[in-house]
Design a protein around this motif. Structure first.
Motif, PDB file in Angstrom:
ATOM      1  N   THR A  64      45.340   4.153  -6.589  1.00  0.00           N
ATOM      2  CA  THR A  64      46.535   4.986  -6.505  1.00  0.00           C
ATOM      3  C   THR A  64      46.183   6.442  -6.772  1.00  0.00           C
ATOM      4  O   THR A  64      46.652   7.352  -6.080  1.00  0.00           O
ATOM      5  CB  THR A  64      47.602   4.521  -7.515  1.00  0.00           C
ATOM      6  N   ALA A  65      45.338   6.671  -7.788  1.00  0.00           N
ATOM      7  CA  ALA A  65      44.900   8.031  -8.100  1.00  0.00           C
ATOM      8  C   ALA A  65      44.109   8.618  -6.941  1.00  0.00           C
ATOM      9  O   ALA A  65      44.251   9.794  -6.593  1.00  0.00           O
ATOM     10  CB  ALA A  65      44.055   8.027  -9.372  1.00  0.00           C
ATOM     11  N   GLU A 136      51.178   1.587 -15.431  1.00  0.00           N
ATOM     12  CA  GLU A 136      50.668   1.646 -14.067  1.00  0.00           C
ATOM     13  C   GLU A 136      51.793   1.504 -13.050  1.00  0.00           C
ATOM     14  O   GLU A 136      51.786   2.162 -12.011  1.00  0.00           O
ATOM     15  CB  GLU A 136      49.608   0.563 -13.858  1.00  0.00           C
ATOM     16  N   MET A 137      52.755   0.620 -13.350  1.00  0.00           N
ATOM     17  CA  MET A 137      53.863   0.438 -12.435  1.00  0.00           C
ATOM     18  C   MET A 137      54.663   1.718 -12.303  1.00  0.00           C
ATOM     19  O   MET A 137      55.033   2.133 -11.197  1.00  0.00           O
ATOM     20  CB  MET A 137      54.775  -0.691 -12.911  1.00  0.00           C
ATOM     21  N   ARG A 138      54.953   2.374 -13.435  1.00  0.00           N
ATOM     22  CA  ARG A 138      55.733   3.606 -13.400  1.00  0.00           C
ATOM     23  C   ARG A 138      54.992   4.697 -12.636  1.00  0.00           C
ATOM     24  O   ARG A 138      55.585   5.429 -11.828  1.00  0.00           O
ATOM     25  CB  ARG A 138      56.034   4.076 -14.828  1.00  0.00           C
ATOM     26  N   SER A 143      54.356   8.064  -7.913  1.00  0.00           N
ATOM     27  CA  SER A 143      53.333   8.573  -7.009  1.00  0.00           C
ATOM     28  C   SER A 143      53.648   8.233  -5.564  1.00  0.00           C
ATOM     29  O   SER A 143      53.555   9.088  -4.670  1.00  0.00           O
ATOM     30  CB  SER A 143      51.970   7.988  -7.396  1.00  0.00           C
ATOM     31  N   GLU A 144      54.029   6.985  -5.319  1.00  0.00           N
ATOM     32  CA  GLU A 144      54.327   6.564  -3.949  1.00  0.00           C
ATOM     33  C   GLU A 144      55.509   7.334  -3.382  1.00  0.00           C
ATOM     34  O   GLU A 144      55.475   7.775  -2.227  1.00  0.00           O
ATOM     35  CB  GLU A 144      54.611   5.065  -3.915  1.00  0.00           C
ATOM     36  N   ILE A 156      62.532   7.463  -0.111  1.00  0.00           N
ATOM     37  CA  ILE A 156      62.516   6.015  -0.306  1.00  0.00           C
ATOM     38  C   ILE A 156      63.842   5.520  -0.868  1.00  0.00           C
ATOM     39  O   ILE A 156      64.165   4.326  -0.775  1.00  0.00           O
ATOM     40  CB  ILE A 156      61.351   5.609  -1.241  1.00  0.00           C
ATOM     41  N   GLY A 157      64.633   6.422  -1.419  1.00  0.00           N
ATOM     42  CA  GLY A 157      65.935   6.043  -1.954  1.00  0.00           C
ATOM     43  C   GLY A 157      66.999   5.868  -0.879  1.00  0.00           C
ATOM     44  O   GLY A 157      68.093   5.383  -1.169  1.00  0.00           O
TER      45      GLY A 157
END
Length: 203
Positions: A64-65, A136-138, A143-144, A156-157
């Motif tokens: 992700t990073a 990590e989930m947050r 990030s996404e 995405i909302g």
């Protein structure tokens, strides 16, 4: 619709279905149930992302990073998912595509687009035993969302174009399947007056 025990009654359909939602929403469980009931394959964007991490000997957080540093990984993943959507969108065979952007990437090729969600505290409990931690989930969610906006001008909302939007915290896993399964069983293309069009993705 649901038989006794763990077996699930078959669903007769040729629909191309997308399932989307944040981590811990229950998407994987629903997709597995649907794929079993329909007897069709499904592809998970999360599985492809994990494969990318394994290929690079990285954790999900590390990948992700890495994705934050460049658009290469995201675009490669999304291009692959879009190719899959294009293939199955013209196949006239049942298929399930699951990822945060599945509904966007499949667009009007999808027959049924589903968004699953649940309150954050519920989702955190659901991922408690996973490799991915709460932190990590947050990080991944924030990030996404930022990358989607930056790369594709996607909010995405925006869930206005989804056909079904379910809070999976309100029903059991089996009940969620029953609700979605009923929608699939009752779908009649001759009575379909039209889906909401997917907003255009920026380049």
């Amino acid at each position: 619709m649901v038989a006794h025990g763990r077996s699930i009654e078959e669903l007769d359909t040729s629909l191309f279905i997308t399932v989307s939602g944040p981590p811990g929403c229950g998407a994987t469980t629903l997709c597995e149930q649907l794929a079993d009931a329909i007897g069709c394959p499904y592809v998970s964007g999360g599985d492809i992302f994990r494969e990318l991490a394994e290929d690079r000997d990285m954790s999900l957080n590390q990948l992700t990073a890495k994705a934050d540093e460049s658009d290469e990984i995201d675009r490669a993943l999304d291009e692959r998912l879009q190719q899959i959507a294009e293939k199955w969108g013209t196949a006239s065979k049942p298929f399930i595509l699951e990822s945060r952007l599945a509904g966007w990437l499949a667009g009007d090729r999808a027959d049924l687009r589903i968004w699953l969600d649940a309150p954050e505290e519920v989702r955190l409990e659901r991922i408690d035993e996973r490799i991915e931690t709460e932190a990590e989930m947050r990080v991944r969610e924030v990030s996404e969302a930022g990358r989607y906006q930056s790369y594709y001008e996607i909010d995405i909302g925006d869930r206005s174009f989804y056909d079904l939007h379910l809070n999976t915290a309100r029903w059991s896993k089996r009940a969620v399947f029953t609700i979605v399964g009923s929608a699939i069983e009752e779908y009649d293309p001759e009575l379909d007056e039209g889906a909401f069009r997917t907003p255009a993705m920026g380049v």
